[in-house]
Design an enzyme around this catalytic site. Structure first.
Site, PDB file in Angstrom:
ATOM      1  N   LYS A 165       0.860  -1.182   0.000  1.00 27.81           N
ATOM      2  CA  LYS A 165       0.000   0.000   0.000  1.00 27.81           C
ATOM      3  C   LYS A 165       0.898   1.234   0.000  1.00 27.81           C
ATOM      4  O   LYS A 165       1.528   1.562   1.019  1.00 27.81           O
ATOM      5  CB  LYS A 165      -0.917  -0.026   1.244  1.00 27.81           C
ATOM      6  CG  LYS A 165      -1.986  -1.109   1.140  1.00 27.81           C
ATOM      7  CD  LYS A 165      -2.953  -0.789   0.029  1.00 27.81           C
ATOM      8  CE  LYS A 165      -3.632  -2.017  -0.540  1.00 27.81           C
ATOM      9  NZ  LYS A 165      -4.417  -1.728  -1.749  1.00 27.81           N
ATOM     10  N   LYS A 265     -13.304  -6.291  -8.614  1.00 29.62           N
ATOM     11  CA  LYS A 265     -13.925  -6.482  -7.301  1.00 29.62           C
ATOM     12  C   LYS A 265     -15.414  -6.704  -7.523  1.00 29.62           C
ATOM     13  O   LYS A 265     -16.075  -5.896  -8.196  1.00 29.62           O
ATOM     14  CB  LYS A 265     -13.690  -5.250  -6.417  1.00 29.62           C
ATOM     15  CG  LYS A 265     -12.227  -5.047  -6.055  1.00 29.62           C
ATOM     16  CD  LYS A 265     -12.050  -3.869  -5.124  1.00 29.62           C
ATOM     17  CE  LYS A 265     -10.667  -3.876  -4.474  1.00 29.62           C
ATOM     18  NZ  LYS A 265      -9.596  -3.451  -5.362  1.00 29.62           N
TER      19      LYS A 265
HETATM   20 MG    MG Z   1      -6.076  -1.926  -5.812  1.00 31.63          MG
END
Ligand code: MG
Length: 364
Positions: A165, A265
């Site tokens: 991240k 997603k």
């Molecule tokens: Mg991503």
């Protein structure tokens, strides 16, 4: 078969590691998940789940999911849940947009279709490839050396794909990527996911600095136009995530050669029906996929596994085992990670049995 009732349950999912941090100073410590039960006159109940990554990640939030389901549910009573096409058409007619509201309902209807036919959802989505598939591990934003240390920790748990991240200060992010890459072993995959956090000039600095590092760049900037500009100036393989929210964006991105991989997603695109369309198009176009969701527990993980396991392995870049990140189990029978890999259920439907004592009383 007809839908007779739709109920929703709210479940809190704390994280084993305490919190999860990504770009923009965002963090979540307890996920607010919504589990949907679609009941039928055949005595079959299907289950789905939606769990936004907090309210700041995508245009989605947990209370919005429940409000939306309450709005949508009356329009679906009496429909045949096995008829996924008409069901999705009705949802889109009754409510414009809000794909994350529709996703758990669509997933629950796939669960019903599987239970009614005695077939696993992975089979209905195209059929299983091989015994299992590989997972990635997200590495929460932290100091460069701490993130590098987590690469080694997670490899010890069997993972070989690591998603950092980043999306913070460019200099720190360059140090994060460099430190983590030093821990890689042969066969490992490293992804630097900025989650829209960089401005275009910052993304170009980072991409240039890591031009000789074996790393993928994921969703550097907020808009598609900024990402495309960065893509055209970097030699690193490129993943788009947040901006790929429907089939039309895949078509546009493919036409622009804007990405090598997309992150698909399920709740971002409205459920398994639409995710399958996108998956199949990407396979036809030669675009690889990370298949996952915004977050979730056992039921989301079962749905992810069904779609991932029915994707040709050379196109499945990676997937996620969210149920191993959280401390609460909401269903028995969900897929479990083994040596960094996972398999979809062989049981009919999603193959899960919700733990009603964990779900508690329905909130809808
Ligand atoms: Mg991503």
């Amino acid at each position: 078969m007809r839908i007779t009732a739709i109920h929703a349950y709210r479940v809190e999912l704390p994280l084993h590691e305490g919190s999860y941090k990504w770009s923009g100073g965002n963090a979540v410590s307890v996920f607010d998940s919504t589990i949907v039960a679609v009941e039928t006159d055949a005595g079959i109940t299907g289950y789905g789940e939606v769990c936004p990554l907090g309210p700041a990640y995508l245009p989605a939030y947990a209370a919005g999911a429940r409000t939306g389901i309450a709005e949508l549910a009356p329009h679906l009573i009496g429909l045949d849940p096995r008829e996924l096409g008409p069901l999705n058409k009705r949802m889109d007619q009754a409510m414009r947009g809000h794909p994350y509201v529709k996703s758990p309902i669509d997933i629950a209807c796939w669960d019903i279709l599987g239970k009614a036919t005695g077939v696993p959802v992975a089979t209905l989505l195209g059929g299983r490839y091989g015994a299992d598939f590989a997972l990635y591990r997200a590495i929460s934003q932290d100091e460069p050396e701490k993130m590098a240390e987590m690469v080694s920790t997670y490899r010890g748990q069997g993972y070989t794909k690591f998603q950092l991240k980043v999306g913070g200060d460019p200099g720190t992010d360059i140090a994060r990527i460099t430190a983590a890459s030093a821990r890689l072993e042969s066969g490992d995959v490293l992804i630097a996911d900025a989650n829209t956090g960089w401005l275009q000039h910052q993304a170009l600095r980072v991409a240039h600095a890591v031009r000789d590092v074996d790393v993928y760049i994921e969703q550097p900037c907020m808009s598609y136009a900024e990402c495309l500009a960065v893509r055209r100036h970097t030699n690193r393989p490129f993943i788009l995530d947040e901006v790929i929210d429907d089939l039309a964006m895949v078509v546009r991105g493919a036409g622009d050669q804007a990405m090598d991989v997309i992150n698909l997603k399920i709740s971002k695109v409205g459920g398994l029906t639409k995710a399958k369309q996108i998956r199949d198009l990407c396979v036809s176009l030669g675009i690889a996929l990370t298949i996952e969701d915004t977050w979730g527990g056992d039921i989301t993980t079962a749905a992810i596994a069904a779609l991932a396991h029915s994707t040709p392995p050379e196109f499945l870049f990676s997937s996620t085992d969210f149920n191993s990140y959280v401390t609460v189990s909401t269903a028995a029978g969900a897929p479990q990670r083994k040596h960094g890999r996972m398999a979809a259920s062989l049981e009919p439907g999603l193959g899960i049995q919700p733990r009603m004592e964990v779900l508690g009383r329905p909130v809808l």
